[in-house]
Every structure is written in structure tokens, then in C-alpha cells.
Design an enzyme around this catalytic site. Sequence first.
Site, PDB file in Angstrom:
ATOM      1  N   MET A  11      24.086  22.296  -4.101  1.00  0.00           N
ATOM      2  CA  MET A  11      23.382  20.772  -4.394  1.00  0.00           C
ATOM      3  C   MET A  11      24.423  19.503  -4.026  1.00  0.00           C
ATOM      4  O   MET A  11      24.034  18.640  -3.275  1.00  0.00           O
ATOM      5  CB  MET A  11      22.762  20.809  -5.936  1.00  0.00           C
ATOM      6  CG  MET A  11      21.690  21.751  -5.981  1.00  0.00           C
ATOM      7  SD  MET A  11      20.026  20.951  -5.694  1.00  0.00           S
ATOM      8  CE  MET A  11      19.836  20.097  -7.073  1.00  0.00           C
ATOM      9  N   LYS A 164      13.212  17.730 -16.934  1.00  0.00           N
ATOM     10  CA  LYS A 164      13.726  18.794 -15.886  1.00  0.00           C
ATOM     11  C   LYS A 164      13.655  20.074 -16.407  1.00  0.00           C
ATOM     12  O   LYS A 164      13.145  21.179 -15.799  1.00  0.00           O
ATOM     13  CB  LYS A 164      15.154  18.455 -15.127  1.00  0.00           C
ATOM     14  CG  LYS A 164      15.569  19.558 -14.344  1.00  0.00           C
ATOM     15  CD  LYS A 164      14.628  19.655 -13.099  1.00  0.00           C
ATOM     16  CE  LYS A 164      15.422  20.518 -12.114  1.00  0.00           C
ATOM     17  NZ  LYS A 164      16.133  21.618 -12.396  1.00  0.00           N
ATOM     18  N   HIS A 167       9.919  20.841 -16.299  1.00  0.00           N
ATOM     19  CA  HIS A 167       9.723  21.262 -14.973  1.00  0.00           C
ATOM     20  C   HIS A 167       9.901  22.530 -14.523  1.00  0.00           C
ATOM     21  O   HIS A 167       9.164  23.399 -13.856  1.00  0.00           O
ATOM     22  CB  HIS A 167      10.426  20.222 -14.054  1.00  0.00           C
ATOM     23  CG  HIS A 167      10.504  20.550 -12.481  1.00  0.00           C
ATOM     24  ND1 HIS A 167      11.288  21.540 -12.092  1.00  0.00           N
ATOM     25  CD2 HIS A 167       9.695  20.441 -11.527  1.00  0.00           C
ATOM     26  CE1 HIS A 167      11.358  21.436 -10.962  1.00  0.00           C
ATOM     27  NE2 HIS A 167      10.358  21.018 -10.461  1.00  0.00           N
ATOM     28  N   GLU A 171       7.466  25.908 -13.424  1.00  0.00           N
ATOM     29  CA  GLU A 171       7.835  26.400 -12.126  1.00  0.00           C
ATOM     30  C   GLU A 171       8.029  28.127 -12.550  1.00  0.00           C
ATOM     31  O   GLU A 171       7.506  28.777 -11.621  1.00  0.00           O
ATOM     32  CB  GLU A 171       9.266  26.020 -11.792  1.00  0.00           C
ATOM     33  CG  GLU A 171       9.995  26.706 -10.339  1.00  0.00           C
ATOM     34  CD  GLU A 171      11.494  26.192 -10.250  1.00  0.00           C
ATOM     35  OE1 GLU A 171      12.190  27.219 -10.415  1.00  0.00           O
ATOM     36  OE2 GLU A 171      11.417  25.120 -10.025  1.00  0.00           O
TER      37      GLU A 171
END
Length: 291
Positions: A11, A164, A167, A171
Amino acid sequence: MELGLVGLGKMGGNMRERIRRAGHTVIGFDRNPDLSDVHSLEELVGKLSGPRVVWVMVPAGAATQSTIDELAELLEPGDVVVDGGNSRWTDDERHAEELAAKGIGFVDCGVSGGVWGLENGYALMYGGDAENVAKVQPVFDALKPEGKFGSAHAGKVGAGHFAKMVHNGIEYAMMQAYAEGWELLEKVDSVTDVREVFRSWQEGTVIRSWLLDLAVNALDEDEHLDRLKGFAQDSGEGRWTVEAAIDNAVPLPAITASLFARFASRQEDSPQMKMIAALRNQFGGHAVEKK
């Protein structure tokens, strides 16, 4: 602007490149000297002009804590530390307090985009005081996808990583739904081309998504996923989501079930199913399979 970036893995390395493409200066440090622009955090801080912004992109927990501890001794009042890893939001509150004692600002940022972020941009959710967020805003603008959407000042410190975390919990549940549907399609004799069924869903259906596109990519590479073992790790954020749901009395049955399904993937011979088989045999005389 100038940015110090700590952690240049899958990343971080791509993020450095995307920020540079936007015209900003990025000085990166990584324990791997082949990836690093400098030899130490001290050298990184020394090359930045004040007020400095240093973005930390290392694994959550001990690695993040030790990096922030070292930066706290190197940075000066008015500088800002951004934690862009997958830290738990409760850690953010502690980090912000520790840095504030030295006059250093703190922003937590949830980053989503994976290996595709370099070209597509990264979805960003950040938390912290508006003054500190403003110092980082040019970098947020460089990293986010093109267009009006893709980033949000989610709230105060901890809000970015909490958002996050949720999130990632969503997912988990979405991936589990696709996986269950795929297994059922593979199981029946009447469906002879599961991959093309998945592909047909990519346009015009209510379940089309980027995850579905990635599923089709995977099936194109290995049509029946024969080369993979049925094992899925969890990063920790699914667990934190379920724990937060318990703390706040919010029912999350789909996300919780998807997390437990990953635990089941790690059992080659389920102890629970042994007990169920034994009970069925005891009360109904149902056949059992023995080793």
C-alpha cells in the site's frame, strides 16, 4: 507540499507514487533499504520543512506504537502525525493524547483501495481536529479517486479508523454472500457454467459491484478455484466490528456470521460437527462416519 511516509509496502509504496504524480514531495522510510529514500526516521524528519506532516503506514499494534513513540521524540510543536494503517480506533485516542502533550497534532485515516489504489485512487475516511486535517488535505486530495466523492472527514479522532473498520465488516459479509452463492451454483448439476453466470451479473443487476468484478477475475484465472485451499484469514477488523456492535447493542447478524465462517475455514475436521454427528446418532440412530 512535503510529506514524510513511513512504511513502503504494497500500500505505502503505491501511495508514495500516487502522491508524487500529483506534484508533491514524498520522502519515504522503510526498514527495507531497497525501498527507502532515507536511512532512518531521524533523517526523514530532518529533510522535511516545518510544519511537518508524517504519514505512518505500518502494521497495527506494536509497529505503529513504536513508530509514533519515536516520532514523538523527533517532531516539534505544530507538526502532524497521520496513522493510515489499520489501527483500532481506541489506539487513536491514546496516540492523539500522547502527541498533544508535546504540541504535535494527530489524524487517523482509514484507507481502502488495496493494490488497485495507485491507478484508481484510495477511499479515505479521516478523523481529527479541522486544523490538523487542513495540514494534510493536499495529500488527501492527491490520494482520493477522481471526482467529488471518495474521501470524508468522518469526525473527531478515532472516527476514521472506526469508519474503515465498519467498511471492512461490510466487506466480510459481501464476500461471504458471493462465496455462498458460488458454492451453491457449483454444487448443482443443472448449472454448467458458473463463471459465466457470475459474469452475467456484472451488468444491469442489483448485486453488481467491484467485488463481483474481482470474483470474475479470479474465476477467469482458475475457473473452479481448484488451485486454492479453503482457508481465509481475518485481519482483525471484522472482530473489532463485532465487538463494537456488542458494546453498542447493535445487531450485526450478517457480519458476525461471515466472521465465524472464516473461523470454520481453519478447521479441517470440525469438533462441533463431531458432537452434532454423535447426537444425531444417539437420538435418531443416524449413521456416522468414522476415521
